[in-house]
Design an enzyme around this catalytic site. Structure first.
Site, short mmCIF file in Angstrom:
data_model
loop_
_atom_site.label_atom_id
_atom_site.label_comp_id
_atom_site.label_asym_id
_atom_site.label_seq_id
_atom_site.Cartn_x
_atom_site.Cartn_y
_atom_site.Cartn_z
CB SER A 48 -0.81 0.24 1.20
OG SER A 48 -0.15 0.15 2.43
CG ASP A 80 -3.77 -2.72 -1.73
OD1 ASP A 80 -4.87 -2.80 -2.68
OD2 ASP A 80 -4.00 -2.76 -0.58
CG ASP A 102 -9.03 3.72 -4.26
OD1 ASP A 102 -10.12 4.18 -4.73
OD2 ASP A 102 -9.16 3.45 -2.88
CD GLU A 132 -12.38 0.82 -4.75
OE1 GLU A 132 -11.22 0.49 -4.39
OE2 GLU A 132 -13.06 0.91 -3.70
CB SER A 210 -9.82 -9.96 6.09
OG SER A 210 -8.37 -9.86 5.79
CG ASN A 251 -7.05 -6.90 -2.93
OD1 ASN A 251 -6.77 -7.44 -3.75
ND2 ASN A 251 -7.06 -5.52 -2.89
P1 13P Z 1 -9.00 -6.57 4.34
O1 13P Z 1 -8.93 -5.22 5.20
O2 13P Z 1 -10.41 -7.09 4.47
O3 13P Z 1 -7.73 -7.52 4.61
O4 13P Z 1 -9.14 -6.06 2.82
C1 13P Z 1 -7.68 -5.65 2.11
C2 13P Z 1 -7.65 -4.83 1.03
O5 13P Z 1 -8.57 -4.98 0.53
C3 13P Z 1 -6.41 -4.46 0.62
O6 13P Z 1 -6.44 -3.59 -0.57
O1 G3H Z 2 -6.81 -1.90 1.67
C1 G3H Z 2 -5.84 -1.33 2.24
C2 G3H Z 2 -4.68 -2.13 2.82
O2 G3H Z 2 -5.26 -2.89 3.74
C3 G3H Z 2 -3.54 -1.33 3.23
O3 G3H Z 2 -3.88 -0.69 4.54
O4 G3H Z 2 -3.12 1.98 4.19
O5 G3H Z 2 -3.05 0.65 6.45
O6 G3H Z 2 -1.40 0.25 4.54
P1 G3H Z 2 -2.80 0.55 5.10
ZN ZN Z 3 -8.49 -2.69 -0.43
#
Ligand code: 13P
Ligand code: G3H
Ligand code: ZN
Length: 306
Positions: A48, A80, A102, A132, A210, A251
């Site tokens: 990310s 990401d 995004d 997205e 998740s 994801n």
């Molecule tokens: P979760 O928070 O459900 O693991 O989703 C992760 C995600 O979409 C990262 O882009």
């Molecule tokens: O969808 C987002 C990911 O879970 C990344 O999260 O910005 O905390 O690294 P983060």
């Molecule tokens: Zn995501």
């Protein structure tokens, strides 16, 4: 080595999905790769914007290269939730295989304009672009939205035609983080079917997927944590999506976090005098590996697909 394009088509034809896992350090990366090695699965390794800041570009690129050398698996590096053209450009220039722009929080036309700009730049260098449309509920560092705004199937068609993106992340009820639902999981299969009818050739992506395994939540709470009402998307739902839908990438970030924290918290509580972090981290890598192997196999139907 087969490329991302191959796995994308193969996943659709054979009814499986590619697990896309976020990593933030050597331990999470090693655990994910070890799990994929055991289930013989291709995987998308995601960083990310926050992860890129935390590790720094040199660590990200070298950790990824090391993982490929060590595991000899089809592993693809993906940005990401890139929120700007500049961060997507940076990832493309660094050699990422795939980037997500995004623009889901932007007005439709602005999302189209910027996605198109990223597509034009990335495609010149052969880099895959995920976009997205629709908004997922939930809050994370740089990804937040108060309410779910499902993807509009008609708008999805217009969006894909106008941007030329390679895949589309859709909002159908999932959300980021450990608190996804108030009661039961509610996935809008009907909206997903409509989207698939409108854009039958566009591979889809599911974020916020998740499962928030309650065994991890319990261990965390028994060892000083305080996660009240944490709930995720059942693996059975993910399995149905893997088999039946046009979703090719799912994801997972939160589950890796929960798995890591549960293992480390338990170890630290039980070994108050231990100061060698390798002991806790070795256990965490193993638990992540077991989790990823099971997720690939049971939820994603992705075992032996390399
Ligand atoms: P979760 O928070 O459900 O693991 O989703 C992760 C995600 O979409 C990262 O882009
Ligand atoms: O969808 C987002 C990911 O879970 C990344 O999260 O910005 O905390 O690294 P983060
Ligand atoms: Zn995501």
């Amino acid at each position: 080595m087969k490329n991302l394009e191959f796995y994308l088509k193969n996943a659709r034809e054979k009814g499986y999905v590619i697990g896309a896992y976020n990593f933030v350090n050597m331990e999470t990366l090693k655990g994910i790769c070890e799990g994929c090695h055991r289930s013989k699965s291709p995987a998308i390794l995601m960083v990310s914007e926050g992860g890129l800041e935390y590790m720094g570009t040199n660590f990200v690129m070298n950790l990824f290269e090391s993982a490929k050398k060590e595991y000899k698996l089809p592993l693809f590096l993906h940005l990401d939730h890139g929120k700007s053209f500049d961060v997507c450009k940076k990832a493309v220039d660094l050699g990422f295989d795939s980037v997500m722009f995004d623009g889901s929080a932007l007005p439709f036309d602005e999302n189209v304009r910027l996605t198109k700009k990223v597509v034009t730049y990335a495609h010149k260098k052969g880099v895959f672009v995920e976009a997205e449309l629709g908004v997922l509920a939930g809050v994370e560092d740089k990804v937040s939205a108060k309410d779910n705004l499902y993807t509009d199937p008609q708008k999805a068609k217009e969006f894909v035609e106008k941007t030329g993106c390679d895949s589309l992340a859709v909002a159908i009820g999932t959300s980021h983080g450990a608190y996804k639902y108030k009661g039961k999981a509610k996935i809008e299969f009907g909206i997903l079917k409509e989207i698939e009818k409108m854009i039958p050739n566009t591979p889809l992506v599911l974020h916020g997927a998740s499962s928030v395994p309650q065994k991890f939540v319990k261990i965390i709470n028994e060892n000083g944590g305080n996660l009240v009402g944490a709930l995720g998307t059942d693996a059975k739902i993910l399995n149905r999506l893997a088999k039946e839908s046009h979703i090719f990438k799912i994801n997972t970030d939160t589950d890796i976090r929960l798995c890591y924290m549960a293992t480390v918290r338990k170890f630290l509580k039980e070994h108050g005098a231990e100061i060698d972090m390798r002991k806790a981290n070795t256990l965490a890598i193993e638990e992540i590996a077991k989790f990823v192997e099971e997720k690939n196999t049971k939820a994603f139907e992705n075992n032996g697909k390399i």
